[in-house]
Write a protein that holds these residues in place. Structure first.
Motif, PDB file in Angstrom:
ATOM      1  N   ALA A  41      13.034 -12.488   8.070  1.00 15.39           N
ATOM      2  CA  ALA A  41      13.367 -13.893   8.307  1.00 15.39           C
ATOM      3  C   ALA A  41      12.696 -14.339   9.600  1.00 15.39           C
ATOM      4  CB  ALA A  41      14.880 -14.068   8.406  1.00 15.39           C
ATOM      5  N   SER A  42      12.367 -15.611   9.673  1.00 13.32           N
ATOM      6  CA  SER A  42      11.619 -16.121  10.825  1.00 13.32           C
ATOM      7  C   SER A  42      12.351 -15.928  12.150  1.00 13.32           C
ATOM      8  CB  SER A  42      11.289 -17.603  10.619  1.00 13.32           C
ATOM      9  OG  SER A  42      12.489 -18.349  10.503  1.00 13.32           O
ATOM     10  N   ASP A  43      13.668 -15.889  12.125  1.00 15.34           N
ATOM     11  CA  ASP A  43      14.402 -15.731  13.382  1.00 15.34           C
ATOM     12  C   ASP A  43      14.700 -14.277  13.730  1.00 15.34           C
ATOM     13  OD1 ASP A  43      16.225 -15.401  11.333  1.00 15.34           O
ATOM     14  OD2 ASP A  43      17.830 -16.478  12.343  1.00 15.34           O
ATOM     15  N   THR A  44      14.244 -13.323  12.897  1.00 13.43           N
ATOM     16  CA  THR A  44      14.468 -11.913  13.210  1.00 13.43           C
ATOM     17  C   THR A  44      13.163 -11.118  13.190  1.00 13.43           C
ATOM     18  OG1 THR A  44      15.021 -11.453  10.906  1.00 13.43           O
ATOM     19  CG2 THR A  44      16.861 -11.819  12.421  1.00 13.43           C
ATOM     20  N   TRP A  45      12.546 -11.000  12.025  1.00 17.18           N
ATOM     21  CA  TRP A  45      11.406 -10.096  11.892  1.00 17.18           C
ATOM     22  C   TRP A  45      10.615 -10.524  10.676  1.00 17.18           C
ATOM     23  CZ3 TRP A  45      11.989  -4.542   9.688  1.00 17.18           C
ATOM     24  CH2 TRP A  45      10.818  -3.812   9.894  1.00 17.18           C
ATOM     25  N   GLU A  46       9.309 -10.705  10.841  1.00 12.90           N
ATOM     26  CA  GLU A  46       8.446 -11.105   9.728  1.00 12.90           C
ATOM     27  C   GLU A  46       7.211 -10.220   9.691  1.00 12.90           C
ATOM     28  OE1 GLU A  46       8.648 -15.741   8.834  1.00 12.90           O
ATOM     29  OE2 GLU A  46       7.866 -15.298  10.818  1.00 12.90           O
ATOM     30  N   GLY A  47       6.594 -10.155   8.522  1.00 15.22           N
ATOM     31  CA  GLY A  47       5.342  -9.426   8.379  1.00 15.22           C
ATOM     32  C   GLY A  47       5.381  -8.445   7.238  1.00 15.22           C
ATOM     33  N   PRO A  48       4.266  -7.771   6.990  1.00 12.86           N
ATOM     34  CA  PRO A  48       4.174  -6.825   5.868  1.00 12.86           C
ATOM     35  C   PRO A  48       5.212  -5.711   5.934  1.00 12.86           C
ATOM     36  CG  PRO A  48       1.987  -7.291   6.742  1.00 12.86           C
ATOM     37  CD  PRO A  48       2.978  -7.924   7.675  1.00 12.86           C
ATOM     38  N   LEU A  49       5.429  -5.149   7.120  1.00 14.39           N
ATOM     39  CA  LEU A  49       6.420  -4.089   7.255  1.00 14.39           C
ATOM     40  C   LEU A  49       7.819  -4.635   6.979  1.00 14.39           C
ATOM     41  CD1 LEU A  49       7.054  -1.173   7.856  1.00 14.39           C
ATOM     42  CD2 LEU A  49       7.124  -1.732  10.295  1.00 14.39           C
ATOM     43  N   ALA A  50       8.084  -5.860   7.433  1.00 12.08           N
ATOM     44  CA  ALA A  50       9.374  -6.491   7.162  1.00 12.08           C
ATOM     45  C   ALA A  50       9.555  -6.716   5.662  1.00 12.08           C
ATOM     46  CB  ALA A  50       9.498  -7.815   7.926  1.00 12.08           C
ATOM     47  N   ASP A  51       8.477  -7.072   4.968  1.00  9.99           N
ATOM     48  CA  ASP A  51       8.542  -7.229   3.506  1.00  9.99           C
ATOM     49  C   ASP A  51       8.957  -5.922   2.844  1.00  9.99           C
ATOM     50  OD1 ASP A  51       7.721  -9.868   3.642  1.00  9.99           O
ATOM     51  OD2 ASP A  51       5.607  -9.398   3.235  1.00  9.99           O
ATOM     52  N   GLU A  52       8.343  -4.820   3.292  1.00 13.02           N
ATOM     53  CA  GLU A  52       8.675  -3.512   2.726  1.00 13.02           C
ATOM     54  C   GLU A  52      10.133  -3.145   3.010  1.00 13.02           C
ATOM     55  OE1 GLU A  52       5.960  -0.446   3.970  1.00 13.02           O
ATOM     56  OE2 GLU A  52       4.237  -1.759   3.656  1.00 13.02           O
ATOM     57  N   GLU A  53      10.559  -3.371   4.233  1.00 11.36           N
ATOM     58  CA  GLU A  53      11.944  -3.051   4.604  1.00 11.36           C
ATOM     59  C   GLU A  53      12.934  -3.927   3.843  1.00 11.36           C
ATOM     60  OE1 GLU A  53      13.234  -0.552   6.481  1.00 11.36           O
ATOM     61  OE2 GLU A  53      11.176   0.177   6.513  1.00 11.36           O
ATOM     62  N   SER A  54      12.580  -5.178   3.627  1.00  9.57           N
ATOM     63  CA  SER A  54      13.441  -6.080   2.871  1.00  9.57           C
ATOM     64  C   SER A  54      13.617  -5.583   1.445  1.00  9.57           C
ATOM     65  CB  SER A  54      12.859  -7.496   2.873  1.00  9.57           C
ATOM     66  OG  SER A  54      13.684  -8.376   2.142  1.00  9.57           O
ATOM     67  N   GLU A  55      12.520  -5.155   0.815  1.00 11.34           N
ATOM     68  CA  GLU A  55      12.596  -4.638  -0.557  1.00 11.34           C
ATOM     69  C   GLU A  55      13.396  -3.340  -0.613  1.00 11.34           C
ATOM     70  OE1 GLU A  55      11.768  -6.021  -3.507  1.00 11.34           O
ATOM     71  OE2 GLU A  55      11.473  -7.772  -2.240  1.00 11.34           O
ATOM     72  N   GLU A  56      13.202  -2.481   0.383  1.00 10.64           N
ATOM     73  CA  GLU A  56      13.950  -1.227   0.423  1.00 10.64           C
ATOM     74  C   GLU A  56      15.451  -1.493   0.611  1.00 10.64           C
ATOM     75  OE1 GLU A  56      14.002   2.711   3.179  1.00 10.64           O
ATOM     76  OE2 GLU A  56      12.032   1.948   2.575  1.00 10.64           O
ATOM     77  N   THR A  57      15.761  -2.435   1.489  1.00  8.50           N
ATOM     78  CA  THR A  57      17.162  -2.793   1.715  1.00  8.50           C
ATOM     79  C   THR A  57      17.773  -3.371   0.447  1.00  8.50           C
ATOM     80  OG1 THR A  57      16.706  -3.208   4.048  1.00  8.50           O
ATOM     81  CG2 THR A  57      18.726  -4.153   3.151  1.00  8.50           C
ATOM     82  N   LYS A  58      17.018  -4.235  -0.254  1.00 12.47           N
ATOM     83  CA  LYS A  58      17.513  -4.814  -1.504  1.00 12.47           C
ATOM     84  C   LYS A  58      17.790  -3.714  -2.533  1.00 12.47           C
ATOM     85  CE  LYS A  58      16.391  -8.177  -5.118  1.00 12.47           C
ATOM     86  NZ  LYS A  58      17.094  -7.433  -6.126  1.00 12.47           N
ATOM     87  N   ALA A  59      16.905  -2.729  -2.617  1.00 12.72           N
ATOM     88  CA  ALA A  59      17.100  -1.629  -3.569  1.00 12.72           C
ATOM     89  C   ALA A  59      18.363  -0.842  -3.224  1.00 12.72           C
ATOM     90  CB  ALA A  59      15.883  -0.715  -3.572  1.00 12.72           C
ATOM     91  N   GLU A  60      18.606  -0.614  -1.939  1.00 14.69           N
ATOM     92  CA  GLU A  60      19.802   0.118  -1.523  1.00 14.69           C
ATOM     93  C   GLU A  60      21.072  -0.680  -1.818  1.00 14.69           C
ATOM     94  OE1 GLU A  60      19.177   1.241   2.550  1.00 14.69           O
ATOM     95  OE2 GLU A  60      17.539   2.585   2.018  1.00 14.69           O
ATOM     96  N   ILE A  61      21.023  -1.985  -1.605  1.00 16.94           N
ATOM     97  CA  ILE A  61      22.181  -2.833  -1.912  1.00 16.94           C
ATOM     98  C   ILE A  61      22.436  -2.843  -3.410  1.00 16.94           C
ATOM     99  CG2 ILE A  61      23.014  -5.227  -1.934  1.00 16.94           C
ATOM    100  CD1 ILE A  61      21.584  -5.518   0.830  1.00 16.94           C
ATOM    101  N   ASP A  62      21.370  -2.949  -4.200  1.00 16.31           N
ATOM    102  CA  ASP A  62      21.516  -2.922  -5.660  1.00 16.31           C
ATOM    103  C   ASP A  62      22.123  -1.594  -6.123  1.00 16.31           C
ATOM    104  OD1 ASP A  62      20.479  -5.471  -5.851  1.00 16.31           O
ATOM    105  OD2 ASP A  62      18.476  -4.813  -6.483  1.00 16.31           O
ATOM    106  N   ALA A  63      21.711  -0.490  -5.486  1.00 17.99           N
ATOM    107  CA  ALA A  63      22.268   0.822  -5.841  1.00 17.99           C
ATOM    108  C   ALA A  63      23.753   0.884  -5.502  1.00 17.99           C
ATOM    109  CB  ALA A  63      21.509   1.930  -5.119  1.00 17.99           C
TER     110      ALA A  63
END
Length: 89
Positions: A41-63
């Protein structure tokens, strides 16, 4: 209280908590769906690595959502297989 009654009471509790946190239908829940959004998110962390971490976090939440849904299903199976008679102890 019989084993079946105890399991039914536990299942009611799990189902109620799943509803309260909108885990029964996570696709209708903006809170649960958005839990991973703060990672990129623009007020915390943005960029390619943030995209990867966001997807990983989403996968963990879904699990985790899957675990809570499976718990309710497992309790339903246990109820169906439980003895309904009163316990001796």
């Amino acid at each position: 209280m019989s084993e079946k009654e105890k399991l039914a009471e536990l299942k009611e509790y799990v189902d109620r908590k799943n509803r309260e946190t909108d885990l029964v239908n996570p696709y209708a829940c903006t809170v649960v769906e958005g839990l991973h959004g703060w990672v990129n998110a623009s007020d915390t962390w943005e960029g390619p690595l943030a995209d990867e971490e966001s997807e990983e976090t989403k996968a963990e939440i879904d699990a985790l959502i899957g675990v809570f849904a499976a718990l309710s299903e497992d309790l339903a199976t246990a109820i169906a297989n439980a003895e309904s008679g009163e316990e001796d102890s």
